[in-house]
Design an enzyme around this catalytic site. Structure first.
Site: not given
Ligand SMILES: Cc1ncc(COP(=O)(O)O)c(C=O)c1O
Length: 289
Positions: A34, A149, A182, A207
């Site tokens: 997603y 993701k 994170e 991620l």
């Molecule tokens: C586990 C995780 N880390 C980091 C992020 C931040 O990613 P982004 O800046 O692309 O939204 C997300 C966003 O949903 C996430 O689920």
């Protein structure tokens, strides 16, 4: 409010009627990926990195792209248009389609499922001094491919719920060696007592956040440096400042972890500067997708 419309496998449907099959592999195996993209002024923020990450996630999962990226951009824009979103988020999910339940992949002719929804969210707030949020720390119990993701989000669901029950915004996850990975849905950053900005380096442990990447590019333009390396919960508790980044939170100060204040318990100087920098980036967006 206008009635909501969802895109499901080629059709724009009233949100209340939008559904996929009970044997969809997303539903049965979390066999899908997603993206969440922020919409501001009807435009997509950081669309290119989000779609590049989507392509990568699909590749890593050996999942077929349901349509060309060009067509996908057009559908995303149409969903936003039909839902009359000025400020909001668009959610996109691709799964390995519907097929009688079997762990192994379905035959190649089975089309992937594509669902896109959009919803309005409260206006982007610029008063960063009032945006300070609290966090808890939890063990990171996720699988070892957090760079994908995937919709397999159960550890994050449980972690976020624990945070909510503690009256907190986010749960910060700690790996088996005591290092922060994170947030459950965000990347985590600190400013140490030495004034150095740190966030964990990219690997399969976290991620690669699009907001993280975008902010780093903006920082480079301003000569603001960040070290990409891992650090511990103790480092975060001793830090001057902490914040998280994500497509929904942008730059959000974290002012307490596990009931202990970070720094003076208020959004710090560097966090406020970066929030301002990202705000300017958001506001400058024009028809990126
Ligand atoms: C586990 C995780 N880390 C980091 C992020 C931040 O990613 P982004 O800046 O692309 O939204 C997300 C966003 O949903 C996430 O689920």
């Amino acid at each position: 409010m206008a009635s909501r419309i969802a895109y499901v496998n080629g059709q724009y449907l009233p949100h209340s009627e939008a559904a996929v099959h009970v044997e969809d592999r997303g539903y049965q195996f979390a066999d899908g990926v997603y993206e969440v993209i922020h919409v501001f002024n009807g435009d997509f923020i950081d669309a290119d990195p989000h779609l590049a990450r989507l392509e990568r996630s699909l590749r890593e999962m050996q999942l077929r792209q349901p349509m060309s990226m060009r067509a996908l951009r057009a559908v995303l824009a149409e969903v936003v248009r039909r839902n009359r979103i000025h400020e909001g988020i668009v959610y996109l999910q691709i799964t390995r389609g519907a097929w009688p339940r079997d762990f192994a992949f379905p035959p190649a002719h089975v089309p992937p499922s594509l669902v896109i929804t959009a919803r309005a969210i409260p206006r982007y707030r610029e008063d960063v001094e009032n945006l300070g949020e609290r966090a808890i720390s939890i063990p990171d119990i996720r699988w070892k491919r957090r760079d994908i993701k995937s919709v397999s989000l159960l550890p994050s669901v449980l972690g976020k719920q624990k945070a909510r029950e503690a009256g907190c915004y986010e749960a910060i996850m700690i790996d088996d060696d005591g290092f922060i990975t994170e947030g459950t849905s965000s990347n985590f950053w600190i400013v140490g007592q030495d004034g150095v900005l740190r966030t964990r380096h990219l690997s399969s442990d976290i991620l690669a956040g699009c907001t993280r990447g975008s902010l780093m590019a903006l920082m480079e333009g301003e000569g603001i440096k960040a070290i990409q390396e891992k650090f511990t919960l103790e480092d975060a508790l001793a830090a001057r400042e902490a914040f998280v980044t994500s497509a929904t939170s942008f730059v959000k100060p974290i002012v307490a972890i596990d009931d202990k204040p970070v720094g003076n318990g208020k959004p710090g100087t560097i966090t406020r500067t970066l929030h301002k920098l990202y705000t300017a980036h958001v506001k400058a967006h024009r028809r990126a997708a």
